[in-house]
Design a protein around this motif. Structure first.
Motif, PDB file in Angstrom:
ATOM      1  N   ASP A 358      43.402  36.831  46.839  1.00 55.58           N
ATOM      2  CA  ASP A 358      42.288  35.918  47.087  1.00 55.58           C
ATOM      3  C   ASP A 358      41.851  35.263  45.773  1.00 55.58           C
ATOM      4  OD1 ASP A 358      39.632  34.842  47.607  1.00 55.58           O
ATOM      5  OD2 ASP A 358      39.726  35.952  49.493  1.00 55.58           O
ATOM      6  N   PRO A 359      41.870  33.926  45.672  1.00 54.40           N
ATOM      7  CA  PRO A 359      41.529  33.252  44.409  1.00 54.40           C
ATOM      8  C   PRO A 359      40.074  33.446  43.988  1.00 54.40           C
ATOM      9  CG  PRO A 359      41.768  31.661  46.196  1.00 54.40           C
ATOM     10  CD  PRO A 359      42.247  32.964  46.730  1.00 54.40           C
ATOM     11  N   ASP A 362      39.089  35.807  40.992  1.00 52.20           N
ATOM     12  CA  ASP A 362      39.127  35.319  39.609  1.00 52.20           C
ATOM     13  C   ASP A 362      37.885  34.518  39.245  1.00 52.20           C
ATOM     14  OD1 ASP A 362      41.712  36.411  39.158  1.00 52.20           O
ATOM     15  OD2 ASP A 362      42.587  34.725  40.248  1.00 52.20           O
ATOM     16  N   GLU A 363      37.049  34.196  40.224  1.00 50.52           N
ATOM     17  CA  GLU A 363      35.835  33.423  39.966  1.00 50.52           C
ATOM     18  C   GLU A 363      34.609  34.307  39.789  1.00 50.52           C
ATOM     19  OE1 GLU A 363      35.344  30.524  43.041  1.00 50.52           O
ATOM     20  OE2 GLU A 363      37.481  30.011  43.081  1.00 50.52           O
TER      21      GLU A 363
END
Length: 435
Positions: A358-359, A362-363
């Protein structure tokens, strides 16, 4: 290496067993070998000094003497020389008391005076500043005092997760009383038992909330129905009437070993926890915390007061958000949460999202994830650490029980923890505690 050697059948006139098996050097920097007549310690002085080798020999001697004195004793018990016990309990486990001179709500009041316009609490996009939170709590406190609230008296609080919760809890403390959390998510039978057992004669709740038994005989303060009366109360800080040794809350245990029991803690208990833990975490007003846990579970104490007493921002997660890992991750990203408290079980949902690539992972703005409430299985964290490592954020295992005020130990996870997933290190005691 530990090596026990016992040849039951050997011609010692022809074979010198000790010459080759006991005294020979090995690739191990510490080699303990035992025979029926001796225990030999061979150590590299670059790793184990002679002084420490002699200490180790003393421990083996103590164990052997204990075995000889009680051959039918418990073979699994620990036997340590008195001088080592003193070293562990004193020299290596120093206790540095944290002086506490104020109550929790007084520390909060100082924060509110310092940064009145800073955001204190957020719920579903709606914010309360430190000034607004303080003034709402003050009005509730003055109202409760008119109804008899005071030091070491319990005031029940039964409210849904939202913006009313923190003003109510603070209001109880500012009145001088202690709060008795009655989370509506719990069965009404449990809440009825707690109310009766604790003897709380005041209850802060909402109209129509069916979590409180209808036959409750105490005085109810309804934040909606009594809103006009409460709003007419003074918004200034009430004159302090409680001391650090007075009750701050009573949290009931699960009752897994019988009937639930109320654990009574003081303001001093909670403040010393936050003061001692701050040596490890260095919390600041820049930190954003979540109220993830029920306020009837002691980890909430760490979440709520950890945020507000350091001037940080507390994000109250809704019940629906807590049930959806996707929505919770969205909340963590959107609010830039920096301090997250989780049971290992709850954290598995975030670990699964990390494993799935899930990107949003990284946020995240996390700087610390604090585990509590259950044994931490470090092997379960590998998908997370493979993605983010051990420093972004740091992963901390904190062990404790309600009776000792939430957390007692601190252990920041490292490579050794990941290499030994069958072990769960609880770490060292907080600076003002001994283990």
């Amino acid at each position: 290496m530990f090596d026990f050697i016992d040849f039951h059948h050997v011609d010692t006139d022809k074979v010198d067993v000790r010459a080759t098996l006991i005294d020979g050097a090995t690739e191990f920097e510490l080699h303990i070998s035992g025979t029926p007549d001796a225990v030999n310690i061979i150590g590299a002085t670059s790793v184990v000094s002679r002084v420490n080798a002699e200490r180790l020999a003393g421990m083996y001697r103590q164990a052997l003497e204990s075995m000889a004195a009680d051959v039918h004793g418990d073979a699994t018990c620990g036997v340590v020389p008195a001088v080592e016990v003193e070293r562990l309990a004193g020299e290596w486990n120093p206790v540095v008391p944290e002086p506490v001179e104020r109550c929790v709500h007084e520390v909060f009041e100082a924060r509110a005076a310092r940064t009145p316009d800073a955001v204190a609490v957020v719920f579903e996009g709606v914010e309360l500043s430190y000034r607004e939170l303080n003034e709402r709590a003050n009005r509730i406190a003055h109202h409760l005092r008119e109804l008899g609230a005071g030091p070491d008296r319990l005031v029940g609080v039964s409210l849904e997760r939202g913006l009313d919760l923190l003003p109510a809890l603070l209001g109880v403390l500012k009145s001088g009383a202690a709060y008795l959390p009655l989370d509506p998510a719990n069965p009404v039978e449990r809440l009825g038992y707690i109310l009766e057992d604790a003897g709380a004669s005041l209850l802060v709740t909402m109209s129509g909330l069916e979590s409180v038994p209808a036959d409750y005989a105490g005085t109810r303060v309804l934040l909606d129905a009594d809103a006009a009366v409460i709003a007419s109360r003074p918004s200034v800080n009430p004159v302090p009437v409680a001391s650090p040794e007075n009750l701050i809350y009573v949290i009931y245990t699960s009752g897994s070993t019988g009937r639930p029991k109320g654990v009574a803690l003081s303001h001093a208990n909670v403040l010393r926890l936050l003061l001692s833990a701050d040596h490890d975490f260095t919390f600041s007003s820049d930190d954003v915390w979540t109220l993830f846990h029920s306020y009837a579970f002691d980890v909430s104490v760490w979440e709520m007061w950890g945020a507000l007493l350091h001037g940080g921002r507390l994000v109250v997660a809704s019940f629906d958000t807590l049930r959806s890992p996707d929505e919770f991750l969205d909340l963590l990203v959107a609010e830039r949460v920096s301090v997250l408290c989780q049971t290992p079980t709850a954290f598995r949902s975030l670990t699964a999202l990390a494993a799935a690539g899930d990107p949003r992972i990284d946020e995240l703005g996390l700087r610390a994830v604090v585990f509590a409430g259950e044994r931490l299985e470090t092997g379960d964290l590998l998908p997370w650490t493979d993605r983010l490592g051990l420093s972004g954020p740091v992963l901390v295992n904190m062990y404790g029980i309600t009776e000792t005020t939430v957390h007692s130990t601190y252990h920041e996870l490292g490579e050794l923890d990941l290499a030994q997933p069958n072990r769960s290190f609880v770490g060292r005691p907080l600076s003002d505690l001994a283990i």
